[in-house]
Design an enzyme around this catalytic site. Structure first.
Site, PDB file in Angstrom:
ATOM      1  N   HIS A   1      58.199   3.015  38.512  1.00  0.00           N
ATOM      2  CA  HIS A   1      58.677   4.032  39.464  1.00  0.00           C
ATOM      3  C   HIS A   1      60.163   3.854  39.689  1.00  0.00           C
ATOM      4  O   HIS A   1      60.759   2.880  39.233  1.00  0.00           O
ATOM      5  CB  HIS A   1      57.874   4.004  40.765  1.00  0.00           C
ATOM      6  CG  HIS A   1      58.064   2.780  41.611  1.00  0.00           C
ATOM      7  ND1 HIS A   1      57.667   1.525  41.192  1.00  0.00           N
ATOM      8  CD2 HIS A   1      58.597   2.603  42.846  1.00  0.00           C
ATOM      9  CE1 HIS A   1      57.944   0.645  42.146  1.00  0.00           C
ATOM     10  NE2 HIS A   1      58.519   1.261  43.163  1.00  0.00           N
TER      11      HIS A   1
ATOM     12  N   HIS B   1      62.294   3.229  42.190  1.00  0.00           N
ATOM     13  CA  HIS B   1      63.016   2.419  43.184  1.00  0.00           C
ATOM     14  C   HIS B   1      63.969   1.422  42.512  1.00  0.00           C
ATOM     15  O   HIS B   1      63.641   0.831  41.483  1.00  0.00           O
ATOM     16  CB  HIS B   1      62.027   1.690  44.093  1.00  0.00           C
ATOM     17  CG  HIS B   1      61.396   2.603  45.108  1.00  0.00           C
ATOM     18  ND1 HIS B   1      60.240   2.291  45.786  1.00  0.00           N
ATOM     19  CD2 HIS B   1      61.782   3.825  45.564  1.00  0.00           C
ATOM     20  CE1 HIS B   1      59.932   3.282  46.618  1.00  0.00           C
ATOM     21  NE2 HIS B   1      60.851   4.228  46.489  1.00  0.00           N
TER      22      HIS B   1
ATOM     23  N   ASP C   1      64.881  -1.557  43.097  1.00  0.00           N
ATOM     24  CA  ASP C   1      64.477  -2.949  42.836  1.00  0.00           C
ATOM     25  C   ASP C   1      63.512  -3.042  41.647  1.00  0.00           C
ATOM     26  O   ASP C   1      63.035  -4.122  41.316  1.00  0.00           O
ATOM     27  CB  ASP C   1      63.894  -3.598  44.099  1.00  0.00           C
ATOM     28  CG  ASP C   1      62.625  -2.924  44.599  1.00  0.00           C
ATOM     29  OD1 ASP C   1      62.535  -1.680  44.507  1.00  0.00           O
ATOM     30  OD2 ASP C   1      61.723  -3.638  45.077  1.00  0.00           O
ATOM     31  N   HIS C   2      63.251  -1.904  40.990  1.00  0.00           N
ATOM     32  CA  HIS C   2      62.412  -1.898  39.780  1.00  0.00           C
ATOM     33  C   HIS C   2      63.165  -1.406  38.536  1.00  0.00           C
ATOM     34  O   HIS C   2      62.777  -1.739  37.419  1.00  0.00           O
ATOM     35  CB  HIS C   2      61.157  -1.042  40.007  1.00  0.00           C
ATOM     36  CG  HIS C   2      60.231  -1.644  41.019  1.00  0.00           C
ATOM     37  ND1 HIS C   2      59.043  -2.256  40.678  1.00  0.00           N
ATOM     38  CD2 HIS C   2      60.352  -1.781  42.356  1.00  0.00           C
ATOM     39  CE1 HIS C   2      58.466  -2.734  41.769  1.00  0.00           C
ATOM     40  NE2 HIS C   2      59.242  -2.454  42.808  1.00  0.00           N
TER      41      HIS C   2
ATOM     42  N   HIS D   1      52.972   5.739  46.669  1.00  0.00           N
ATOM     43  CA  HIS D   1      54.170   4.975  47.045  1.00  0.00           C
ATOM     44  C   HIS D   1      55.411   5.815  46.721  1.00  0.00           C
ATOM     45  O   HIS D   1      56.290   5.994  47.551  1.00  0.00           O
ATOM     46  CB  HIS D   1      54.162   3.650  46.287  1.00  0.00           C
ATOM     47  CG  HIS D   1      55.377   2.796  46.500  1.00  0.00           C
ATOM     48  ND1 HIS D   1      55.632   2.152  47.685  1.00  0.00           N
ATOM     49  CD2 HIS D   1      56.405   2.477  45.679  1.00  0.00           C
ATOM     50  CE1 HIS D   1      56.776   1.468  47.581  1.00  0.00           C
ATOM     51  NE2 HIS D   1      57.267   1.649  46.369  1.00  0.00           N
TER      52      HIS D   1
ATOM     53  N   ASP E   1      54.355  -0.900  42.654  1.00  0.00           N
ATOM     54  CA  ASP E   1      54.162  -1.017  44.105  1.00  0.00           C
ATOM     55  C   ASP E   1      53.008  -0.139  44.589  1.00  0.00           C
ATOM     56  O   ASP E   1      53.020   0.362  45.713  1.00  0.00           O
ATOM     57  CB  ASP E   1      55.447  -0.614  44.851  1.00  0.00           C
ATOM     58  CG  ASP E   1      56.578  -1.611  44.624  1.00  0.00           C
ATOM     59  OD1 ASP E   1      56.340  -2.670  44.008  1.00  0.00           O
ATOM     60  OD2 ASP E   1      57.703  -1.319  45.072  1.00  0.00           O
TER      61      ASP E   1
ATOM     62  N   HIS F   1      55.524  -7.345  43.554  1.00  0.00           N
ATOM     63  CA  HIS F   1      56.044  -8.222  44.615  1.00  0.00           C
ATOM     64  C   HIS F   1      55.078  -9.366  44.917  1.00  0.00           C
ATOM     65  O   HIS F   1      53.868  -9.230  44.734  1.00  0.00           O
ATOM     66  CB  HIS F   1      56.250  -7.435  45.919  1.00  0.00           C
ATOM     67  CG  HIS F   1      57.369  -6.444  45.860  1.00  0.00           C
ATOM     68  ND1 HIS F   1      58.659  -6.745  46.255  1.00  0.00           N
ATOM     69  CD2 HIS F   1      57.402  -5.146  45.451  1.00  0.00           C
ATOM     70  CE1 HIS F   1      59.427  -5.676  46.099  1.00  0.00           C
ATOM     71  NE2 HIS F   1      58.691  -4.687  45.609  1.00  0.00           N
TER      72      HIS F   1
HETATM   73 ZN   LIG Z   1      58.848   0.666  45.261  1.00  0.00          ZN
END
Ligand SMILES: [Zn+2]
Length: 258
Positions: free
Chosen positions: A53, A55, A57-58, A111, A132, A170
């Site tokens: 996805h 985001h 942090d990915h 998400h 996530d 995570h």
């Molecule tokens: Zn995420």
């Protein structure tokens, strides 16, 4: 030999390295630096990037990795993924070059609106990369989707074989299990899992992956349909939950404040 290696990033992210001898694919490289450090230390090069996805942090490390190695980037067709070369969606089947692995794409909105998961076999066992959406012991927050969408997404994952290894994005397990114990305080399976995962963290080991069977037995968000979980959701919400989705929504709301 096929192995899956966690690269810790930021406070609690895992970037997953799928390694087949000296070839690797990288799942969700939110940060390029720890991935480059690993590749340099091992003297190997990547053959693909897989994104679950959009985001940061990915996917935040995609462009820095691509500047050095031009590899295909698989990512959800309905989201903006830096450097994406292969737009994929639920029902697609992909072959990841180099590591020679085949994955089925599953749409798992909730998400984020276009979130996807990768399911296939690696090293002779079924594996799931779910970003996530499903967490070990919990699930992602609903930033762009509805409880109904997330319930459908989790149901699709629940249908996978129980031995499927669940690789999420995570290390949230201990906090998730604290919440799970508030929902199902009498669950023996949950107490066993919590003790085991606490010991792992005390040794500095990851608690990821888990298995889908264990998630079905202990993750409250996969158990929202059960009478005991519905009763806990009702008691906390202060009103009856009409159906499975309402039960899930009440749990998610409860966890947001927990
Ligand atoms: Zn995420």
């Amino acid at each position: 030999m096929a192995e899956i290696i966690p690269i810790p990033a930021f406070a609690d992210n895992y970037i997953w390295i799928l390694r087949n001898d000296n070839l690797v694919a990288i799942v969700d490289p939110g940060d390029a630096a720890p991935v480059m450090a690993y590749l340099e230390r091992e003297q190997i090069a990547p053959c693909a990037i897989l994104a679950t996805h959009h985001h940061g942090d990915h996917v935040g490390g995609n462009l820095a990795l691509l500047a050095r190695w031009q590899v295909p980037v698989f990512g959800p067709s309905r989201e903006k993924i830096p450097g994406r070369t292969q737009a994929v969606a639920g029902g697609d089947r992909i072959v990841v070059p180099g590591i020679d692995a085949t994955f089925d794409i599953i749409d798992v909105p909730g998400h984020t609106a276009g979130h996807i998961a990768y399911f296939g076999e690696f090293g002779g066992v079924p594996v799931l990369f779910c970003g996530d959406t499903l967490f070990t012991g919990g699930c992602g927050r609903l930033f762009e989707g509805t409880p109904s969408q997330m319930c459908a997404s989790l149901s699709a994952l629940k249908a996978l074989p129980p031995e499927t290894r669940v690789y999420c994005g995570h290390e949230y397990t201990l906090a998730n299990l604290r919440f799970a114990l508030a929902v199902e305080p009498g669950s023996a399976a949950l107490k066993v899992r919590d003790a085991r995962e606490q010991a792992r963290r005390a040794r500095g080991e990851p608690t990821v992956p888990s298995t889908m069977g264990e998630e079905c037995a202990t993750n409250p968000f996969l158990r929202a349909h059960l009478p005991g979980v519905k009763a806990a959701a009702t008691a906390h919400a202060g009103h009856a939950v009409a159906d499975d989705v309402a039960s899930f929504a009440a749990l998610r709301e409860w966890k947001n404040q927990f």
